[in-house]
Design a protein around this motif. Structure first.
Motif: not given
Length: 135
Positions: A35, A42-43
């Motif tokens: 990330r 994202e997530g």
């Protein structure tokens, strides 16, 4: 006194990856690294132990390759096997902040991130910038 060298985006990614050390100690660390470096969206990222092992194997292989003749050829061979399993494609128009014109051609989020590292590695090899990186 030597002049500091500013690395390209590709070289900075490769350098961060090969020097990540304990920063890839577990699956959460790998998710965080990916990330922070924009390698995944994202997530939630479902990361298996096999994914983590593959990332660490690739990291070790690249690190040993950067050591040149002093590197461990077995670690380089294991890293090469990981690279051989990653699919990348060339983009006609690369993404604006991409580290490479090579882009992931896989669906799995973790493997897409590793394919981005592979693209960055290809870029530093092609430009010769790998010679300025330290493991």
């Amino acid at each position: 006194m030597s002049t500091p060298t500013q690395h390209s985006t590709a070289a900075a990614l490769v350098s961060d990856f090969v020097t990540s050390g304990e920063a890839l100690g577990d699956r959460a660390d790998l998710a965080r690294f990916m990330r922070e470096h924009g390698l995944v969206t994202e997530g939630a990222i479902p990361i298996t132990l096999a994914d983590l092992d593959e990332a660490v194997t690739l990291r070790e292989g690249l690190r040993e390759a950067l050591r040149g003749p002093d590197g461990d050829p077995e670690a380089v061979a294991r890293g090469q096997k990981v690279l051989d399993g990653l699919r990348v494609t060339v983009r006609i128009t690369p993404e604006p902040e991409a580290a490479s014109v090579l882009a992931p051609a896989v669906v799995d989020e973790v493997r897409r991130g590793l394919a981005r590292v592979a693209g960055a590695w290809a870029t530093v090899l092609a430009t010769g910038e790998w010679r300025t990186l330290r493991p």
